[in-house]
Design a protein around this motif. Structure first.
Motif, short mmCIF file in Angstrom:
data_model
loop_
_atom_site.label_atom_id
_atom_site.label_comp_id
_atom_site.label_asym_id
_atom_site.label_seq_id
_atom_site.Cartn_x
_atom_site.Cartn_y
_atom_site.Cartn_z
N ILE A 204 10.54 26.19 28.00
CA ILE A 204 11.79 25.85 28.70
C ILE A 204 11.48 25.32 30.09
CG2 ILE A 204 13.88 26.85 29.72
CD1 ILE A 204 14.01 28.77 27.37
N PHE A 205 10.55 25.96 30.75
CA PHE A 205 10.14 25.54 32.10
C PHE A 205 9.63 24.10 32.09
CE2 PHE A 205 6.43 25.16 34.96
CZ PHE A 205 7.08 25.24 36.18
N LEU A 206 8.81 23.77 31.11
CA LEU A 206 8.24 22.42 31.06
C LEU A 206 9.26 21.39 30.57
CD1 LEU A 206 4.71 23.21 29.57
CD2 LEU A 206 5.31 22.80 31.96
N ASN A 207 10.09 21.76 29.60
CA ASN A 207 11.05 20.81 29.03
C ASN A 207 12.21 20.52 29.96
OD1 ASN A 207 9.64 20.48 26.60
ND2 ASN A 207 10.62 22.27 25.67
N ASP A 208 12.63 21.52 30.75
CA ASP A 208 13.80 21.33 31.61
C ASP A 208 13.48 20.60 32.90
OD1 ASP A 208 15.32 22.55 29.77
OD2 ASP A 208 15.91 24.28 30.98
N THR A 209 12.24 20.64 33.31
CA THR A 209 11.90 20.04 34.60
C THR A 209 12.22 18.55 34.67
OG1 THR A 209 10.18 21.70 34.99
CG2 THR A 209 10.03 19.65 36.24
N PRO A 210 11.86 17.71 33.66
CA PRO A 210 12.25 16.29 33.76
C PRO A 210 13.76 16.08 33.82
CG PRO A 210 10.56 16.62 32.07
CD PRO A 210 11.03 17.99 32.48
N ALA A 211 14.51 16.86 33.03
CA ALA A 211 15.97 16.73 33.06
C ALA A 211 16.52 17.10 34.43
CB ALA A 211 16.60 17.60 31.98
N GLN A 212 15.94 18.10 35.06
CA GLN A 212 16.39 18.50 36.39
C GLN A 212 16.10 17.41 37.42
OE1 GLN A 212 14.24 22.20 36.76
NE2 GLN A 212 16.02 23.41 36.11
N ILE A 213 14.93 16.80 37.32
CA ILE A 213 14.59 15.71 38.25
C ILE A 213 15.53 14.53 38.04
CG2 ILE A 213 12.80 14.04 38.86
CD1 ILE A 213 10.73 16.18 38.19
N ASP A 214 15.80 14.19 36.78
CA ASP A 214 16.74 13.10 36.49
C ASP A 214 18.13 13.41 37.04
OD1 ASP A 214 14.74 11.74 35.22
OD2 ASP A 214 15.31 12.38 33.20
N TYR A 215 18.53 14.67 36.98
CA TYR A 215 19.84 15.05 37.50
C TYR A 215 19.90 14.82 39.01
CZ TYR A 215 24.01 17.86 38.43
OH TYR A 215 25.23 18.28 38.85
N LEU A 216 18.84 15.19 39.71
CA LEU A 216 18.81 14.98 41.16
C LEU A 216 18.90 13.49 41.48
CD1 LEU A 216 16.04 17.45 42.39
CD2 LEU A 216 18.47 17.82 42.21
N VAL A 217 18.16 12.66 40.73
CA VAL A 217 18.18 11.22 40.99
C VAL A 217 19.56 10.65 40.69
CG1 VAL A 217 17.21 9.01 40.27
CG2 VAL A 217 15.71 11.00 40.57
N ASN A 218 20.19 11.10 39.61
CA ASN A 218 21.49 10.54 39.22
C ASN A 218 22.58 10.91 40.21
OD1 ASN A 218 20.37 9.39 36.93
ND2 ASN A 218 20.81 11.18 35.64
N GLN A 219 22.43 12.02 40.90
CA GLN A 219 23.45 12.41 41.86
C GLN A 219 23.48 11.51 43.09
OE1 GLN A 219 25.96 14.64 41.45
NE2 GLN A 219 25.13 14.53 39.38
N TYR A 220 22.47 10.63 43.20
CA TYR A 220 22.53 9.62 44.26
C TYR A 220 23.76 8.73 44.08
CZ TYR A 220 21.48 5.37 46.88
OH TYR A 220 21.57 4.30 47.72
N ASN A 221 24.16 8.51 42.83
CA ASN A 221 25.34 7.68 42.57
C ASN A 221 26.60 8.31 43.15
OD1 ASN A 221 23.82 5.77 41.16
ND2 ASN A 221 23.99 6.92 39.24
N THR A 222 26.69 9.65 43.11
CA THR A 222 27.85 10.32 43.70
C THR A 222 27.95 10.02 45.19
OG1 THR A 222 27.68 12.11 42.08
CG2 THR A 222 28.93 12.57 44.10
N THR A 223 26.82 10.09 45.86
CA THR A 223 26.79 9.80 47.30
C THR A 223 27.11 8.33 47.56
OG1 THR A 223 25.09 11.48 47.51
CG2 THR A 223 25.39 10.00 49.37
N LYS A 224 26.48 7.46 46.78
CA LYS A 224 26.69 6.02 46.96
C LYS A 224 28.16 5.65 46.73
CE LYS A 224 25.96 3.46 43.57
NZ LYS A 224 25.36 2.82 42.40
N ASP A 225 28.74 6.16 45.66
CA ASP A 225 30.15 5.82 45.35
C ASP A 225 31.09 6.31 46.43
OD1 ASP A 225 29.21 4.71 43.03
OD2 ASP A 225 29.71 6.45 41.77
N LYS A 226 30.85 7.50 46.96
CA LYS A 226 31.72 8.03 48.01
C LYS A 226 31.58 7.18 49.29
CE LYS A 226 34.47 10.90 50.10
NZ LYS A 226 35.91 10.84 49.83
#
Length: 846
Positions: A204-226
Motif C-alpha cells: 500500500i505504501f509503495l502503490n499509493d505514493t505515486p497517486a499521492q504525488i499526482d494528487y498534489l500536482v493536480n491541485q495546482y489547477n485549483t490554485t490556478k483556476d481561482k
C-alpha cells in the motif's frame, strides 16, 4: 522556462508593487485542496501476551536482580570500535584490559549465575555416581536396615511434606516451561498473518505514493483556476475594495449631509406646527379673556350698588371686590413672538432638494467599481497571456515530477518486496517445521521432569497409603515398599537428567537474558538506536552511516533514531529520511524571483475617480442658508413657559363657589341674588370654555404639538452653525480624499488584491510542503516492520518465551537437589528392610 516561471511568480511576489505600505494585510481567501488520498494500514505493531504476560513480568524482575545495571552505551561503542586480535598483544593493552574488566563487571550477574549452573552440571552427575557406588557398597543408606527411633513418625512426616512441597514447586516450574514452549509455538504459527499484514502495508505504501504525488500536482489547477477567476474579475473585485476603503470616510460624510437634509424638512414641519398650534390656542384664550372681562365688569357694577354700603354687607363686598383681579386668563399665547419669518426662510431653503443632491453623490460614489472596471482593461488584456504562462508552468511541474526517478525506484522496491514476500512464503513452512522440532525437544525436556515427578508423586501416594505404623521395617507391605522404590527411581532419574536440563538452562539463560538486556530493553527506550548512530561506529570513514548509505554523504545529519521516531509518528518519508538533500521541494516551489513582470503591470494601474462629486456648491450653500435661517433666535423659553401655565389664574369653580358662599352672608335681597347670578355665569364660562381648553382634543393636541415642536426646534438650533460647518467639512474632506488621495488608496488596495492572489499560491506551496512532510508516503509501515521484527518477533515472541522457559526449567532443576535428599531419606521409611533392631524383654526389665 525561466520566462514561464517568471510569470507564474508574478503572482507570488507583490512586495514590489508600491512603496506605500498597506494599513493591514487581509488574509487570503482560503482554498480547499481536499485530503491527500491515503489508505489505512492494517498492521498493529503491538503484542499483548495475555495471561502469560504475568510470567514474563516475573522473569523481567528476576533478570533485573541478576543484571540491575543500565544499558552500557559507552562500553558497547568502545568495544565495537576497538580492534581486538589484529596484532599480537592487543589483549594485553591497558585500554583493552580496562574494557574487558568493564564488560565483566556489567555481565557479572550472568557470569556468576552461569558459573553456578556449570558447577551444577559438573557436580551433580559426579555426586550421583559417588552416591550410587556408595549405596552399592551398603553405605550411604544402601544397607537394608533401619534403626528404630522414637521420633521416626515425625521425621517421616517432615520428609514427606518437604518432598511434596519440592515436587509442587518443580511442577509449577514445569508448567511455566511448558506454557512458554507452547506460547512460542502458537505465536510462530500465527506469525504468518502478521508478516502478510506487514507486506500488505508495504505494498500500500509503495502503490499509493505515486497517486499521492499526482494528487498534489493536480491541485495546482485549483490554485490556478481561482487566481484566473479573480484576475478575470479584477475590475469588480478591485473596484469594490477601493469603494469599501474610501467608503470609510465618504459614507459617514454623505450620511451626515442626508441627515441634515432630513433635519431641514423636520424644521419646516415643526415651524408650521408651532404657527398653527399658537393660532388655535390664541383663539380659545382670547374668547375666554373677553368673557372673563365682561363678567368681571358686571360683577364690579353690582358691587358698586348702594346695598354694599350697608354695615352688614360692606366687609363682604370689599372682600369680593379685592378678588376680582383673579378673574383673568393665565396662559397668554397672544403675546408670543411669531415664527413666520423663520418659516419663510426655511421654505426658501427647501426650494433646493438637498436630499436629491446627496443621493446623486451616493450614486456617483456607487459607480466606483464601474470606473475601476473601465480603467483596468489593460490588466484584462494580459489575462490570456498570464493564463498561458500558468498552463505552461502546470505542465512543467507535471513533466518535472514525472522526470523524477520515483516511479523507477518504487518499481524496483516493489520487485524486491515481491521477491521477499515470495521468499518468506516459501521458507515459512520450513520455519514452522524447525519450530516443531524445537517444540518437541523442549517437550522432551519437560517430560524428563514430569517422569521424575511421576515417580515422586507415586512414591508419596503409595508410601503414604501403604504405610502401616504397626508393621516392623522387615514386615512392611508391598504398597509401601513400592512407594519407596518409586522414590529411589525418581532419585536415579534426577541424577541422570538434571545435568542435561541444566545445560539447556545455562545456554538459554545466557542467550535469552542478554538479548533482553542488550537488545529488547534498549530498543524500547531507543538507546539501541543511539548506539547505532554513534559516528564512525558502523563505518570508520562515515560519521553518519545511514546518510552515507542513502545519500552517499555521511555528513548529513540523518540518524536511525530520528528516522524510526518520525516513521513511528507516521510522518512522510520525505521528512523522515531528509530527502531534501536529494530533492529540495523548497527550491522547486520558491519562484518569487520571477515575479517582476506582473508586479510592473499592476504597479502601473492608473485609475481616475475625479468624476465623483459627492455634494456640489449649491448643496453646500443650501446647508449654510439653513444654518442662517434664524431658528436659533426663537424665544423657546417663552413658549415653554406659556405651555406649562394653567388656563386661568384661579379655579373658576372654586371662585364661583366662594362667591356664592359670601352672597349667602348678605341680607336677603337683590344684592344676594345678583351675586349668585354672577357665580352661575362664572360656572358656565368654566364649563363651556375652560374645560374645553383643558380637555378638548383640539386644544390638547395643539398644546402637545406645540410642546414637541418647540423642543425639536430647540435641539435642532443648538449649535446649528457648528453642525452645518462640520457636515460641510466632512464632505470636503471626503471629496479631497477622492480627488487627491484616491491613487494612494488604489495602490494600497491593489497591493492587497495581489496579496490575495499571491496568497492562493502561498497556500498551495505550504499545503504541498505540509502534505509531503506529513502525509505523502507516510512511513508508518517501515516502523511497523522494525517493531514487528524486533519488538514482537525477537523480544515478545522469542526472548520472552525462551526466558520464561529457562526460568521454569531452571527453577525445577534447582529444586531437584532438595527433592533428591528428601526422597532418599523418606524411602527408608517406606521400603521393606532386610534386618531391624531387636530388643530383649529381660534386658528391658533389668
Amino acid at each position: 522556462m525561466a520566462v514561464e516561471l517568471c510569470l507564474l511568480l508574478l503572482l507570488f511576489c507583490g512586495s514590489t508593487i508600491s512603496e506605500v505600505q498597506p494599513i493591514y494585510k487581509p488574509p487570503p481567501g482560503t482554498l480547499d485542496f481536499g485530503f491527500v488520498p491515503a489508505k489505512t494500514y492494517d498492521t498493529g505493531a503491538y503484542h499483548e501476551p495475555g495471561a502469560i504476560g504475568i510470567l514474563f513480568k516475573i522473569v523481567h524482575a528476576f533478570l533485573y536482580l541478576v543484571q540491575p545495571n543500565t544499558f552500557p552505551q559507552d562500553l558497547i561503542r568502545k568495544l565495537a570500535q576497538q580492534q581486538f586480535g589484529n596484532t599480537q598483544g592487543d589483549y594485553q593493552k591497558p585500554e583493552n584490559v580496562v574494557l574487558t574488566l568493564q564488560a565483566i563487571y556489567y555481565e557479572i550477574g550472568f557470569i556468576v549465575s552461569a558459573a553456578l549452573g556449570l558447577l551444577f552440571i559438573l557436580l551433580l552427575p559426579l555426586v550421583g555416581l559417588c552416591f550410587c557406588m556408595c549405596r552399592c557398597c551398603d553405605n550411604c543408606g544402601g544397607e537394608m536396615h533401619q534403626r528404630q527411633k522414637k521420633n521416626a513418625d515425625c521425621q517421616r512426616s517432615c520428609f514427606a511434606t518437604f518432598l511434596f512441597v519440592a515436587s509442587l514447586i518443580i511442577s509449577v516450574g514445569v508448567l511455566c516451561a511448558y506454557a512458554a514452549n507452547q506460547h512460542l509455538t502458537n505465536q510462530v504459527r500465527g506469525a504468518k498473518k502478521l508478516v502478510n499484514s506487514n507486506f500488505k502495508d508495504l505494498k500500500i505504501f509503495l502503490n499509493d505514493t505515486p497517486a499521492q504525488i499526482d494528487y498534489l500536482v493536480n491541485q495546482y489547477n485549483t490554485t490556478k483556476d481561482k487566481a484566473l477567476s479573480d484576475l478575470n474579475n479584477v475590475g469588480p473585485v478591485l473596484g469594490t475594495r477601493v469603494q469599501e476603503q474610501l467608503g470609510k470616510e465618504v459614507r459617514p460624510a454623505l450620511d451626515a449631509a442626508l441627515t441634515m437634509a432630513g433635519a431641514i424638512r423636520e424644521t419646516k414641519e415643526a415651524l408650521e406646527n408651532v404657527s398653527v398650534s399658537v393660532e388655535v390656542l390664541q383663539e380659545g384664550t382670547e374668547r375666554l379673556h373677553a368673557n372673563l372681562t365682561d363678567v368681571k365688569m358686571h360683577l364690579s357694577n353690582t358691587l358698586n350698588d348702594s346695598a354694599c354700603n350697608a354695615a352688614q354687607a360692606a366687609s363682604t363686598c370689599n372682600i369680593i371686590r379685592n378678588s376680582l383681579a383673579q378673574l383673568n386668563i393665565n396662559a397668554n399665547f397672544s403675546g408670543l413672538p411669531g415664527v413666520s419669518l423663520q418659516l419663510a426662510r426655511i421654505n426658501d431653503v427647501l426650494k433646493i432638494d438637498l436630499s436629491s443632491l446627496v443621493q446623486k453623490g451616493y450614486a456617483a460614489f456607487n459607480d466606483t467599481p464601474d470606473l475601476v472596471v473601465n480603467q483596468t482593461r489593460n490588466i484584462l488584456s494580459a489575462v490570456p497571456y498570464i493564463k498561458s504562462v500558468l498552463e505552461s508552468i502546470g505542465s512543467n511541474i507535471t513533466t518535472f515530477t514525472r522526470a523524477l526517478p520515483v516511479q523507477k525506484i518504487l518499481a524496483d522496491l516493489m520487485v524486491h518486496l515481491t521477491q521477499s514476500e515470495a521468499y518468506v512464503q516459501d521458507y515459512f513452512p520450513l520455519v514452522e517445521q524447525y519450530d516443531f522440532y524445537r517444540w518437541l525437544g523442549c517437550l522432551i525436556l519437560c517430560c524428563m521432569l514430569v517422569l521424575i515427578l511421576v515417580f515422586y508423586y507415586l512414591g508419596l501416594l503409595c508410601g503414604t497409603c501403604g504405610y502401616d505404623k504397626h508393621a516392623s521395617p522387615t514386615t512392611r507391605g508391598c504398597i509401601s515398599n513400592t512407594g519407596g522404590n518409586f522414590l529411589m527411581a525418581g532419585v536415579g532419574f534426577s541424577f541422570l537428567f538434571s545435568w542435561v536440563l541444566m545445560i539447556v538452562v545455562v545456554l538459554t539463560f545466557v542467550t535469552g537474558g542478554n538479548v533482553e538486556k542488550l537488545v529488547c530493553e534498549p530498543f524500547e527506550d531507543k538507546n539501541l538506536f543511539k548506539v547505532l548512530d554513534t559516528p564512525y561506529l558502523l563505518n570508520k570513514h562515515w560519521k553518519n552511516y545511514l546518510a552515507g548509505i542513502i545519500f552517499k554523504n555521511p555528513n548529513v545529519n540523518l540518524t536511525f533514531e530520528k528516522v524510526y521516531s518520525d516513521c513511528k509518528e507516521n510522518k512522510g518519508i520525505y521528512t523522515s529520511l531528509h530527502l531534501e538533500h536529494l530533492f529540495n521541494i523548497n527550491e522547486l516551489l520558491n519562484i518569487s524571483m520571477y515575479t517582476e513582470d506582473v508586479a510592473l503591470k499592476i504597479e502601473h494601474i492608473q485609475i481616475n475617480l475625479s468624476k465623483i462629486i459627492l455634494l456640489d456648491e449649491i448643496g453646500k450653500e443650501n446647508l449654510l442658508n439653513f444654518s442662517s435661517s434664524g431658528i436659533d433666535g426663537i424665544d423657546f423659553s417663552a413658549y415653554l413657559t406659556e405651555i406649562n401655565k394653567s388656563v386661568t389664574k384661579v379655579d373658576l369653580l372654586s371662585f364661583a363657589n366662594d362667591l356664592e358662599a359670601r352672597a349667602d352672608q348678605l341680607p336677603k335681597g337683590a344684592l344676594e341674588n345678583a351675586l349668585k347670578g354672577h357665580a352661575n355665569n362664572i360656572r358656565m364660562i368654566h364649563n363651556q370654555q375652560v374645560v374645553p381648553l383643558e380637555q378638548a382634543m383640539k386644544y390638547v393636541k395643539a398644546r402637545s404639538t406645540l410642546n414637541q415642536s418647540i423642543r425639536l426646534l430647540k435641539r435642532t438650533s443648538s449649535e446649528l452653525m457648528v453642525k452645518v460647518k462640520n457636515v460641510i467639512s466632512a464632505v470636503n474632506a471626503a471629496q479631497d480624499l477622492i480627488n487627491n488621495n484616491a491613487s494612494q488608496v488604489i495602490v494600497q488596495e491593489t497591493k492587497k488584491y495581489m496579496d490575495t492572489i499571491i496568497g492562493y499560491f502561498e497556500q498551495y506551496t505550504e499545503w504541498v510542503k505540509e502534505s509531503i512532510s506529513m502525509e505523502v508516503a507516510a512511513c508508518k509501515p517501515i516502523a511497523n516492520v522494525i517493531d514487528t521484527a524486533v519488538d514482537i518477533f525477537l523480544c515478545s515472541y522469542i526472548a520472552d518465551s525462551v526466558n520464561t522457559f529457562w526460568f521454569g526449567l531452571g527453577g525445577s532443576s534447582m529444586f531437584l537437589i532438595p527433592a533428591i535428599i528428601f526422597a532418599v531419606k523418606l524411602s527408608k521409611y517406606y521400603r521393606r528392610m532386610d534386618t531391624e533392631d531387636v530388643y530383649d524383654d529381660s534386658v528391658e526389665q533389668w
